[in-house]
Design an enzyme around this catalytic site. Structure first.
Site, PDB file in Angstrom:
ATOM      1  N   LEU A  65       0.679  -1.430   0.156  1.00 51.59           N
ATOM      2  CA  LEU A  65       0.124   0.206  -0.183  1.00 51.59           C
ATOM      3  C   LEU A  65       0.569   1.229   0.130  1.00 51.59           C
ATOM      4  O   LEU A  65       1.899   1.189   0.459  1.00 51.59           O
ATOM      5  CB  LEU A  65      -0.971  -0.055   1.788  1.00 51.59           C
ATOM      6  CG  LEU A  65      -1.891  -1.095   0.921  1.00 51.59           C
ATOM      7  CD1 LEU A  65      -2.427  -1.499   2.516  1.00 51.59           C
ATOM      8  CD2 LEU A  65      -2.660  -0.846   0.016  1.00 51.59           C
ATOM      9  N   PRO A  66      -0.066   2.096  -0.454  1.00 51.25           N
ATOM     10  CA  PRO A  66       1.318   3.761  -0.679  1.00 51.25           C
ATOM     11  C   PRO A  66       1.908   4.209   0.723  1.00 51.25           C
ATOM     12  O   PRO A  66       3.218   4.392   0.619  1.00 51.25           O
ATOM     13  CB  PRO A  66      -0.113   4.723  -0.866  1.00 51.25           C
ATOM     14  CG  PRO A  66      -1.057   3.709  -1.972  1.00 51.25           C
ATOM     15  CD  PRO A  66      -0.764   2.159  -0.624  1.00 51.25           C
ATOM     16  N   THR A  94       6.695   0.416   2.309  1.00 50.32           N
ATOM     17  CA  THR A  94       7.356   1.348   3.080  1.00 50.32           C
ATOM     18  C   THR A  94       6.679   2.168   3.511  1.00 50.32           C
ATOM     19  O   THR A  94       5.957   3.420   3.153  1.00 50.32           O
ATOM     20  CB  THR A  94       8.618   2.623   2.106  1.00 50.32           C
ATOM     21  OG1 THR A  94       8.919   1.299   0.827  1.00 50.32           O
ATOM     22  CG2 THR A  94       9.702   2.796   2.832  1.00 50.32           C
ATOM     23  N   LYS A 169      15.238  -0.267   5.443  1.00 51.25           N
ATOM     24  CA  LYS A 169      14.207   0.483   4.353  1.00 51.25           C
ATOM     25  C   LYS A 169      14.823   2.056   4.529  1.00 51.25           C
ATOM     26  O   LYS A 169      15.188   2.899   3.380  1.00 51.25           O
ATOM     27  CB  LYS A 169      13.257   0.074   3.823  1.00 51.25           C
ATOM     28  CG  LYS A 169      12.725   1.230   2.450  1.00 51.25           C
ATOM     29  CD  LYS A 169      12.979   0.447   1.695  1.00 51.25           C
ATOM     30  CE  LYS A 169      12.240   0.954   0.443  1.00 51.25           C
ATOM     31  NZ  LYS A 169      12.693   0.824  -0.700  1.00 51.25           N
ATOM     32  N   LYS A 244       9.513  10.444  -0.345  1.00 53.25           N
ATOM     33  CA  LYS A 244       8.641   9.968   0.841  1.00 53.25           C
ATOM     34  C   LYS A 244       9.592   9.852   1.947  1.00 53.25           C
ATOM     35  O   LYS A 244       9.645   9.914   3.029  1.00 53.25           O
ATOM     36  CB  LYS A 244       7.861   9.268   0.229  1.00 53.25           C
ATOM     37  CG  LYS A 244       7.087   8.619   1.460  1.00 53.25           C
ATOM     38  CD  LYS A 244       6.178   7.263   0.780  1.00 53.25           C
ATOM     39  CE  LYS A 244       6.334   5.972   1.080  1.00 53.25           C
ATOM     40  NZ  LYS A 244       5.855   5.086   0.718  1.00 53.25           N
TER      41      LYS A 244
HETATM   42  P1  NAD Z   1       1.088   2.781  -6.318  1.00 56.34           P
HETATM   43  O1  NAD Z   1       0.356   3.605  -5.593  1.00 56.34           O
HETATM   44  O2  NAD Z   1       1.069   2.560  -7.840  1.00 56.34           O
HETATM   45  O3  NAD Z   1       0.083   1.524  -5.748  1.00 56.34           O
HETATM   46  C1  NAD Z   1      -0.614   1.427  -3.975  1.00 56.34           C
HETATM   47  C2  NAD Z   1      -1.940   0.788  -4.356  1.00 56.34           C
HETATM   48  O4  NAD Z   1      -3.002   0.700  -3.482  1.00 56.34           O
HETATM   49  C3  NAD Z   1      -2.841   1.725  -5.693  1.00 56.34           C
HETATM   50  O5  NAD Z   1      -3.010   0.557  -6.756  1.00 56.34           O
HETATM   51  C4  NAD Z   1      -3.952   2.028  -5.221  1.00 56.34           C
HETATM   52  O6  NAD Z   1      -5.411   1.886  -5.605  1.00 56.34           O
HETATM   53  C5  NAD Z   1      -3.964   0.258  -3.777  1.00 56.34           C
HETATM   54  N1  NAD Z   1      -4.529   1.594  -2.326  1.00 56.34           N
HETATM   55  C6  NAD Z   1      -5.166   2.508  -1.927  1.00 56.34           C
HETATM   56  N2  NAD Z   1      -5.273   1.944  -0.434  1.00 56.34           N
HETATM   57  C7  NAD Z   1      -5.923   0.781  -0.918  1.00 56.34           C
HETATM   58  C8  NAD Z   1      -6.959   0.002   0.320  1.00 56.34           C
HETATM   59  N3  NAD Z   1      -7.436   0.501   1.646  1.00 56.34           N
HETATM   60  N4  NAD Z   1      -7.588  -1.190  -0.083  1.00 56.34           N
HETATM   61  C9  NAD Z   1      -7.093  -1.645  -1.165  1.00 56.34           C
HETATM   62  N5  NAD Z   1      -6.067  -0.836  -2.002  1.00 56.34           N
HETATM   63  C10 NAD Z   1      -5.137  -0.014  -1.808  1.00 56.34           C
HETATM   64  O7  NAD Z   1       2.135   2.195  -5.066  1.00 56.34           O
HETATM   65  P2  NAD Z   1       3.752   1.632  -5.857  1.00 56.34           P
HETATM   66  O8  NAD Z   1       4.736   1.977  -6.631  1.00 56.34           O
HETATM   67  O9  NAD Z   1       2.611   0.303  -5.787  1.00 56.34           O
HETATM   68  O10 NAD Z   1       4.443   1.910  -4.145  1.00 56.34           O
HETATM   69  C11 NAD Z   1       3.474   0.382  -2.936  1.00 56.34           C
HETATM   70  C12 NAD Z   1       4.427   0.824  -2.054  1.00 56.34           C
HETATM   71  O11 NAD Z   1       5.930   0.471  -2.329  1.00 56.34           O
HETATM   72  C13 NAD Z   1       4.364   1.938  -1.097  1.00 56.34           C
HETATM   73  O12 NAD Z   1       4.621   2.596  -0.372  1.00 56.34           O
HETATM   74  C14 NAD Z   1       6.209   2.505  -1.316  1.00 56.34           C
HETATM   75  O13 NAD Z   1       6.738   3.230  -1.460  1.00 56.34           O
HETATM   76  C15 NAD Z   1       6.957   1.208  -1.828  1.00 56.34           C
HETATM   77  N6  NAD Z   1       7.883   0.724  -3.061  1.00 56.34           N
HETATM   78  C16 NAD Z   1       7.899   1.724  -3.992  1.00 56.34           C
HETATM   79  C17 NAD Z   1       9.081   1.371  -5.016  1.00 56.34           C
HETATM   80  C18 NAD Z   1       8.477   2.267  -6.016  1.00 56.34           C
HETATM   81  O14 NAD Z   1       9.955   2.223  -7.740  1.00 56.34           O
HETATM   82  N7  NAD Z   1       7.132   2.602  -6.878  1.00 56.34           N
HETATM   83  C19 NAD Z   1      10.034   0.640  -4.593  1.00 56.34           C
HETATM   84  C20 NAD Z   1      10.278   0.016  -3.470  1.00 56.34           C
HETATM   85  C21 NAD Z   1       9.415   0.575  -2.666  1.00 56.34           C
END
Ligand code: NAD
Length: 301
Positions: A65-66, A94, A169, A244
């Site tokens: 999740l975000p 994260t 992390k 973030k």
């Molecule tokens: P993203 O925004 O693409 O995906 C998050 C998903 O969660 C979305 O599809 C959203 O609709 C869903 N969501 C939000 N609230 C929800 C709820 N209550 N119920 C169900 N679904 C819900 O983000 P991302 O890039 O996939 O990142 C996710 C996590 O991974 C973050 O914490 C980010 O910091 C971490 N991360 C990202 C990366 C990267 O390169 N993108 C790398 C390492 C870690």
């Protein structure tokens, strides 16, 4: 075959859930976004109508999740109590250490095994199943955690007890933000001194300035063909995401009374870069701020 509930199918979670399905597991998937659910269904997951439905028979629950408030709300209100207490709960988002520990406490009090298991590697590694996981959990649960993460991972390391995965992390990404800015500053200076940035790469990548930001992610186009610098800094790891993580590091440092002056500078620079409208660009695009060439980004927006 394991019954897995996967919550959060965005840029990262989509590929991770697909790899669990590819490994032969039964993945019940939920996201607030219909488009994300469609993609997961196309990759072999089963659509669930709600979190409660996704977790009802789960042996493993994975969330991606975000940020912290989403994770707290989803666990406190929708997973704990709805999933069988035998289920292993894994949060791969994260988030801040405090929230991770709070959610672990809620889960443990209700009888669940829980781990914070954030990842390093980005979307390409999420799709390829080659993420690095850093885990905070009870030692006795680690073998089970490692096995559940295996289809998505290149390596899984236990950092320590609950919250330690998030601590690892945050510290790793603060180091990455600082090293990227250092790399960009050095390239900008090299250019001003009349040194070819390609030639500087040849030297720095084999000298004591060598680091991942130089060797695998060089912010000047050319020397590392897979780096986002070769595609106008599109895709990759967004500056907003780096911001973030740097904010999380500063909040953690303030609470722990730790001196992190370079982390603070890095947060300020990425906040400035995002404030100028470039938060969606890969974090190596900050090179153009340090070169005084932001206009180059604007023409390729
Ligand atoms: P993203 O925004 O693409 O995906 C998050 C998903 O969660 C979305 O599809 C959203 O609709 C869903 N969501 C939000 N609230 C929800 C709820 N209550 N119920 C169900 N679904 C819900 O983000 P991302 O890039 O996939 O990142 C996710 C996590 O991974 C973050 O914490 C980010 O910091 C971490 N991360 C990202 C990366 C990267 O390169 N993108 C790398 C390492 C870690």
């Amino acid at each position: 075959m394991t019954r897995i509930a996967f919550i959060g199918l965005g840029n990262m979670g989509g590929g991770m859930a697909a790899n669990q399905a590819k490994a032969g597991h039964q993945v019940s998937a939920f996201d607030l976004s219909e488009a994300a659910l469609d993609r997961a269904a196309g990759a072999g997951c089963t659509r669930a109508a709600s979190i409660a439905e996704a977790v009802r028979d789960a042996e493993v629950v994975i969330t991606m999740l975000p940020a912290g408030p989403h994770v707290h709300q989803v666990y406190a209100e929708q997973i704990i109590g709805a999933a069988p207490t035998s289920a292993l709960l894994l949060d791969c988002s994260t988030i801040d250490v405090e929230t991770a520990r709070k959610v672990a406490g809620l889960a443990q009090a209700a009888g669940y095994a829980f781990a914070d298991a954030p990842v390093s590697g980005g979307t390409a590694a999420a799709d390829a199943g080659t993420l690095a996981f850093m885990v905070g959990c009870d030692e006795a649960d680690f073998a089970r955690v490692e096995a559940a993460l295996e289809p998505m991972s290149r390596i899984t390391i236990r950092a320590g007890d609950h919250g330690a995965g998030q601590a690892a992390k945050i510290c790793n990404n603060m180091l990455l933000g600082i090293s990227m800015l250092g790399t960009c500053e050095a390239i900008a200076l090299a250019e001003k001194l009349g040194l070819d940035p390609d030639r500087f790469f040849e030297i720095a990548s084999k000298s004591s300035g060598q680091c991942w930001s130089v060797t695998s992610y060089y912010p000047w186009p050319g020397p590392v063909p897979t780096a986002p610098s070769n595609r106008d800094y599109q895709g990759g790891f967004a500056s907003n995401m780096m911001l973030k993580d740097l904010k999380l590091a500063q909040e953690a440092a303030a609470r722990a009374n730790a001196a992190t002056p370079l982390g603070a500078q890095s947060e300020a620079l990425y906040a400035m870069f995002a404030g100028l409208g470039h938060g969606g660009r890969d974090f190596s695009a900050v090179l153009q701020l340090l070169r005084g060439r932001l206009a180059d980004l604007e023409t390729t927006a």
